[in-house]
Write a protein that holds these residues in place. Structure first.
Motif, PDB file in Angstrom:
ATOM      1  N   HIS A  30       0.837  -1.210   0.000  1.00 55.89           N
ATOM      2  CA  HIS A  30       0.000   0.000   0.000  1.00 55.89           C
ATOM      3  C   HIS A  30       0.868   1.256   0.000  1.00 55.89           C
ATOM      4  O   HIS A  30       0.605   2.202  -0.742  1.00 55.89           O
ATOM      5  CB  HIS A  30      -0.924  -0.012   1.217  1.00 55.89           C
ATOM      6  CG  HIS A  30      -1.728   1.230   1.377  1.00 55.89           C
ATOM      7  ND1 HIS A  30      -2.786   1.552   0.548  1.00 55.89           N
ATOM      8  CD2 HIS A  30      -1.613   2.256   2.257  1.00 55.89           C
ATOM      9  CE1 HIS A  30      -3.294   2.710   0.912  1.00 55.89           C
ATOM     10  NE2 HIS A  30      -2.594   3.164   1.950  1.00 55.89           N
ATOM     11  N   GLN A  33       2.365   1.596  -3.380  1.00 54.06           N
ATOM     12  CA  GLN A  33       1.370   1.576  -4.455  1.00 54.06           C
ATOM     13  C   GLN A  33       1.764   0.598  -5.562  1.00 54.06           C
ATOM     14  O   GLN A  33       1.601   0.887  -6.752  1.00 54.06           O
ATOM     15  CB  GLN A  33       1.139   2.972  -5.050  1.00 54.06           C
ATOM     16  CG  GLN A  33       0.707   4.037  -4.088  1.00 54.06           C
ATOM     17  CD  GLN A  33       1.853   4.941  -3.687  1.00 54.06           C
ATOM     18  OE1 GLN A  33       2.776   5.201  -4.446  1.00 54.06           O
ATOM     19  NE2 GLN A  33       1.817   5.430  -2.473  1.00 54.06           N
ATOM     20  N   HIS A  85       9.135   6.000  -1.392  1.00 51.24           N
ATOM     21  CA  HIS A  85       8.462   6.554  -2.564  1.00 51.24           C
ATOM     22  C   HIS A  85       7.972   5.411  -3.442  1.00 51.24           C
ATOM     23  O   HIS A  85       8.689   4.488  -3.769  1.00 51.24           O
ATOM     24  CB  HIS A  85       9.347   7.543  -3.331  1.00 51.24           C
ATOM     25  CG  HIS A  85      10.609   6.949  -3.876  1.00 51.24           C
ATOM     26  ND1 HIS A  85      10.667   6.361  -5.104  1.00 51.24           N
ATOM     27  CD2 HIS A  85      11.842   6.859  -3.348  1.00 51.24           C
ATOM     28  CE1 HIS A  85      11.903   5.935  -5.313  1.00 51.24           C
ATOM     29  NE2 HIS A  85      12.632   6.220  -4.262  1.00 51.24           N
ATOM     30  N   THR A  87       4.798   4.617  -6.621  1.00 52.23           N
ATOM     31  CA  THR A  87       4.520   5.060  -7.986  1.00 52.23           C
ATOM     32  C   THR A  87       3.874   6.433  -8.034  1.00 52.23           C
ATOM     33  O   THR A  87       4.012   7.152  -9.017  1.00 52.23           O
ATOM     34  CB  THR A  87       3.609   4.054  -8.708  1.00 52.23           C
ATOM     35  OG1 THR A  87       2.424   3.864  -7.929  1.00 52.23           O
ATOM     36  CG2 THR A  87       4.311   2.725  -8.907  1.00 52.23           C
ATOM     37  N   ARG A  88       3.139   6.819  -6.969  1.00 49.98           N
ATOM     38  CA  ARG A  88       2.417   8.089  -7.023  1.00 49.98           C
ATOM     39  C   ARG A  88       2.895   9.129  -6.019  1.00 49.98           C
ATOM     40  O   ARG A  88       2.810  10.310  -6.276  1.00 49.98           O
ATOM     41  CB  ARG A  88       0.920   7.842  -6.792  1.00 49.98           C
ATOM     42  CG  ARG A  88       0.262   7.092  -7.927  1.00 49.98           C
ATOM     43  CD  ARG A  88      -1.236   6.982  -7.716  1.00 49.98           C
ATOM     44  NE  ARG A  88      -1.584   6.214  -6.541  1.00 49.98           N
ATOM     45  CZ  ARG A  88      -1.896   4.923  -6.540  1.00 49.98           C
ATOM     46  NH1 ARG A  88      -1.922   4.262  -7.664  1.00 49.98           N
ATOM     47  NH2 ARG A  88      -2.194   4.296  -5.436  1.00 49.98           N
ATOM     48  N   GLU A  89       3.351   8.709  -4.858  1.00 52.24           N
ATOM     49  CA  GLU A  89       3.693   9.680  -3.830  1.00 52.24           C
ATOM     50  C   GLU A  89       4.780   9.140  -2.921  1.00 52.24           C
ATOM     51  O   GLU A  89       5.078   7.956  -2.928  1.00 52.24           O
ATOM     52  CB  GLU A  89       2.459  10.041  -3.003  1.00 52.24           C
ATOM     53  CG  GLU A  89       1.868   8.858  -2.250  1.00 52.24           C
ATOM     54  CD  GLU A  89       0.626   9.218  -1.468  1.00 52.24           C
ATOM     55  OE1 GLU A  89       0.704  10.127  -0.621  1.00 52.24           O
ATOM     56  OE2 GLU A  89      -0.402   8.581  -1.694  1.00 52.24           O
ATOM     57  N   SER A  90       5.340  10.046  -2.117  1.00 50.55           N
ATOM     58  CA  SER A  90       6.315   9.665  -1.097  1.00 50.55           C
ATOM     59  C   SER A  90       5.646   9.756   0.259  1.00 50.55           C
ATOM     60  O   SER A  90       4.863  10.671   0.513  1.00 50.55           O
ATOM     61  CB  SER A  90       7.529  10.580  -1.132  1.00 50.55           C
ATOM     62  OG  SER A  90       8.273  10.361  -2.300  1.00 50.55           O
TER      63      SER A  90
END
Length: 174
Positions: A30, A33, A85, A87-90
Motif C-alpha cells: 500500500h 502503491q 516513494h 509510484t504516485r507519492e512519497s
C-alpha cells in the motif's frame, strides 16, 4: 506467520543476504502503491529517499558487505526518518532494521519495518507555523507598546509647552 505479518499496519520487508526484497506485507504494498510482484526481487534502496547519507550508504553497501552487524550500527539506524516513494507519492516513515543471522552468525535475512509518520509531520509543521505566528504577534505587541511609549514621551514636552503658553497668555491678559 504470514497472516500475522499481513495484519500489521506497519510496512514490513524481508530482505535476503544480498539486500533484495523477498517479502513485503500488504501495508508495504500500500505504501509503495505496487503489487507484490512489482516489489519482490528489487533492492529496498530503490524505494527510499533520505537526506541522511549514512542510511543511503548503509543500504547500498554497509548492510551486506559485513555479514555480522554490531549493536552500535543497529542503534544508528533505529527509527531513522526516510521517505518511501512509490509510484504516485512519497510517504514519510520511521525505518528500523533487524539483522537475522544464520547458525554460523552470517547474515541470512534483514527485517525492515517502516511506520508511517505523515500525521506527525503535519502536526510538526502546524506547530512550527503557530510558533512563527506567536513570534510575529509578540513582535507586533512589542511594537505597539513601544509606539504608545513613544507617543507618551513625545506628548509630555508638548503638553508642558502648551500649559506654559496658556499660563503666559493668562499673564498677558492680566
Amino acid at each position: 506467520t504470514v497472516t500475522i505479518l499481513e495484519s500489521i499496519t506497519d510496512a514490513i520487508f524481508i530482505l535476503n543476504d544480498k539486500g533484495l526484497i523477498q517479502y513485503a506485507n500488504r501495508s508495504a504494498q500500500h505504501y509503495l502503491q505496487l503489487p507484490l510482484e512489482g516489489i519482490i526481487g528489487l533492492d529496498l534502496s530503490n524505494f527510499i529517499n533520505s537526506e541522511n547519507e549514512e542510511i543511503l550508504q548503509f543500504l547500498d553497501h554497509g548492510l551486506y558487505s559485513d555479514p555480522v552487524r554490531t549493536e552500535a550500527d543497529h542503534e544508528i539506524f533505529s527509527n531513522s526518518e526516510v521517505e518511501l516513494h512509490g509510484t504516485r507519492e512519497s510517504i514519510p516513515v520511521l525505518i528500523n532494521f533487524s539483522i537475522i543471522p544464520d547458525a554460523d552468525g552470517q547474515l541470512k535475512y534483514t527485517i525492515v519495518t517502516a511506520k508511517e509518520i505523515a500525521y506527525r509531520k503535519r502536526l510538526e509543521k502546524e506547530l512550527r507555523n503557530r510558533q512563527v505566528l506567536s513570534v510575529s504577534f509578540d513582535r507586533l505587541k512589542a511594537l505597539g507598546e513601544m509606539s504608545v511609549g513613544l507617543v507618551h514621551t513625545l506628548g509630555q514636552p508638548v503638553t508642558a509647552m502648551e500649559l506654559r503658553l496658556q499660563h503666559i497668555s493668562q499673564l498677558d491678559d492680566m
